[in-house]
Design an enzyme around this catalytic site. Sequence first.
Site, short mmCIF file in Angstrom:
data_model
loop_
_atom_site.label_atom_id
_atom_site.label_comp_id
_atom_site.label_asym_id
_atom_site.label_seq_id
_atom_site.Cartn_x
_atom_site.Cartn_y
_atom_site.Cartn_z
N GLY A 190 13.77 -4.49 -1.51
CA GLY A 190 12.62 -5.30 -1.90
C GLY A 190 12.59 -5.51 -3.40
O GLY A 190 13.29 -6.37 -3.94
N GLY A 191 11.82 -4.69 -4.11
CA GLY A 191 11.58 -4.88 -5.54
C GLY A 191 12.84 -5.10 -6.37
O GLY A 191 12.90 -6.02 -7.20
N GLY A 235 8.41 0.35 -1.70
CA GLY A 235 7.64 -0.07 -2.88
C GLY A 235 6.98 1.07 -3.63
O GLY A 235 6.10 0.84 -4.46
N TRP A 266 12.50 -10.75 -0.44
CA TRP A 266 11.68 -11.17 -1.59
C TRP A 266 10.20 -11.18 -1.28
O TRP A 266 9.39 -11.53 -2.15
CB TRP A 266 12.13 -12.56 -2.08
N GLU A 280 13.31 1.96 7.58
CA GLU A 280 12.52 1.89 6.35
C GLU A 280 11.33 2.84 6.45
O GLU A 280 10.27 2.44 6.98
CB GLU A 280 12.03 0.47 6.12
N HIS A 327 8.93 -6.03 10.07
CA HIS A 327 8.84 -5.31 8.80
C HIS A 327 7.53 -4.52 8.78
O HIS A 327 6.52 -4.97 9.32
CB HIS A 327 8.91 -6.31 7.64
C1 PEP Z 1 11.38 -3.76 1.71
O1 PEP Z 1 10.72 -4.70 1.35
O2 PEP Z 1 11.86 -3.79 2.84
C2 PEP Z 1 11.61 -2.65 0.79
C3 PEP Z 1 12.37 -1.67 1.17
O3 PEP Z 1 10.99 -2.72 -0.45
P1 PEP Z 1 11.33 -1.81 -1.74
O4 PEP Z 1 12.83 -1.86 -1.95
O5 PEP Z 1 10.58 -2.44 -2.87
O6 PEP Z 1 10.89 -0.42 -1.45
#
Ligand code: PEP
Length: 252
Positions: free
Chosen positions: A234-235, A173, A10, A167, A95
């Site tokens: 995330g989102g 994002g 979050w 990631e 992260h």
């Molecule tokens: C994250 O915060 O680790 C992420 C992958 O964000 P999002 O899903 O918004 O790309």
Amino acid sequence: MRKALIAANWKMYKTPAEALAFVEAFLPLVASHTRDEIVLFPAHVSLPTVIPAVKNSNVLVGAQNMHWQAEGAYTGEVSAGMLTSLGCTHVLIGHSERRQYFCETDEIVNQKLKTALANDLVPVVCVGEHLDEREANRTEEVLRRQVGRGLINIAPEEAGTVAIAYEPVWAIGTGRTATPELAAEAHLIIRSQVAQMLGREFAEKLRILYGGSVKPENAPALLNQPEIDGALVGGASLDPASFAKIVQYTTF
Ligand code: PEP
């Protein structure tokens, strides 16, 4: 079979009241879901609200960050002991937003990882290349370096619970998602680096999550890839219905 871990990051969203409203809406939607491990990563201030709210459910709670020292003069930081005293079971480490905005290095990741393991927290170590690194064909080098330095000096018997989240920074994002094939390719590199360091048997059991614009629409294709053992979201994890749909992805 590796049990998938589906995690909600979050970030700096939701007050404690908003986090509680999410939990109240979300738990009934996933009440019978046992296939995957579900973990929420709220902001630190919401941990004392969210942890009791998920008690006796199939949902666990982790922290987005922690310091590697047990205690000390580190204004604004929290320790692993503080997190476990609340009932936290997981912690995100390294992260890309921590690396980018708070100068976290692979060496810091390694120190935090050791502390998390020593405190029985399940660490989710985040790695991933920037767009310019991918375009310069440096993805493999970056992933091997981040995993190599992040997991250095940790024995397989100590590292038991660690999970890694791949990631790609260009996908976080941005609405741009790695294709399942491209993510799987990166996961194979990570798994091979872990095998070199901790042995093939350990690497085969290691859960490697994908993160980067995961949505209910793309989750099934990603999560059905045998190399992808879960998602860090995330989102799309901020809305209970959307995150529940991701958790309940159909298998094919
Ligand atoms: C994250 O915060 O680790 C992420 C992958 O964000 P999002 O899903 O918004 O790309």
